[in-house]
Write a protein that holds these residues in place. Sequence first.
Motif, short mmCIF file in Angstrom:
data_model
loop_
_atom_site.label_atom_id
_atom_site.label_comp_id
_atom_site.label_asym_id
_atom_site.label_seq_id
_atom_site.Cartn_x
_atom_site.Cartn_y
_atom_site.Cartn_z
N THR A 132 0.84 -1.20 0.00
CA THR A 132 0.00 0.00 0.00
C THR A 132 0.87 1.25 0.00
O THR A 132 0.59 2.21 -0.72
N ALA A 133 1.94 1.24 0.77
CA ALA A 133 2.86 2.39 0.80
C ALA A 133 3.47 2.62 -0.58
O ALA A 133 3.60 3.76 -1.03
N ARG A 134 3.84 1.53 -1.27
CA ARG A 134 4.42 1.68 -2.62
C ARG A 134 3.40 2.27 -3.60
O ARG A 134 3.74 3.10 -4.44
N ILE A 135 2.15 1.85 -3.48
CA ILE A 135 1.10 2.41 -4.33
C ILE A 135 0.99 3.92 -4.11
O ILE A 135 0.91 4.70 -5.07
N LEU A 136 0.98 4.34 -2.86
CA LEU A 136 0.87 5.78 -2.56
C LEU A 136 2.11 6.54 -3.03
O LEU A 136 1.99 7.65 -3.57
N TRP A 153 -2.90 3.79 7.71
CA TRP A 153 -4.34 4.09 7.80
C TRP A 153 -5.04 3.71 6.50
O TRP A 153 -6.12 3.11 6.52
N ILE A 154 -4.45 4.03 5.36
CA ILE A 154 -5.07 3.68 4.09
C ILE A 154 -5.17 2.16 3.95
O ILE A 154 -6.19 1.64 3.49
N CYS A 155 -4.14 1.46 4.37
CA CYS A 155 -4.17 -0.01 4.34
C CYS A 155 -5.32 -0.53 5.21
O CYS A 155 -6.07 -1.42 4.80
N ASP A 156 -5.47 0.02 6.40
CA ASP A 156 -6.56 -0.41 7.29
C ASP A 156 -7.92 -0.10 6.67
O ASP A 156 -8.85 -0.91 6.77
N LEU A 157 -8.03 1.06 6.05
CA LEU A 157 -9.28 1.46 5.42
C LEU A 157 -9.66 0.51 4.29
O LEU A 157 -10.83 0.17 4.11
#
Length: 195
Positions: A132-136, A153-157
């Motif tokens: 997810t961090a790589r996507i962002l 947070w985005i991963c949790d969402l």
Amino acid sequence: MSVNPGRPRDARLDRALLDATCELLATQGYAGTTVEAVARSAGTTKPSLYRRYAGRAELVVAALLDRFGEDPTHDTGSLRGDLTALQSHQLRLFADPVLRGAAGGLIDEVGLDPATGRRFADRFLAPRRQATARILDRAVLRGEIPGGHDPEWICDLLTGPLLMRALLPGLPPLDEGLAEQTVDAALRVLAAGRE
């Protein structure tokens, strides 16, 4: 003077252990996926299994990594495309009978044993959360979103609603509509940084 490194591991037995673990998880759940049952199903002994894995939790994590890989992402060229691809992967992951059979018991076991919990987090969870961090990061480089968002947070969402639907009885089933809603929710949060 050469040192005998011991017998090389038998790749066929490695494969048989992982396959037996997946089959038992899908049909018997975590409780039925004992070390003894896996060894018997793979046509080997418990000592042979323990030479490869410290215990059931480590074996189950290895089987999940083998089945689902470590990095579910690829660059589609857009943030929406990347998040949609990630959620399609997660939808298949959470709908899979092997993961469903493993999840509840594995979560219990890693919660009781901090060392096993760290191995599970490092080997299975961390690579997925880093995806997810790589996507962002890619979206920031493409100018689609500003920097500074919390990838955890985005991963949790993204993951939370799918995990709830997969594990809690009585909720509506997992489907593409839910995956799309999670992507839309994440995009709204990420776009809020532009205002």
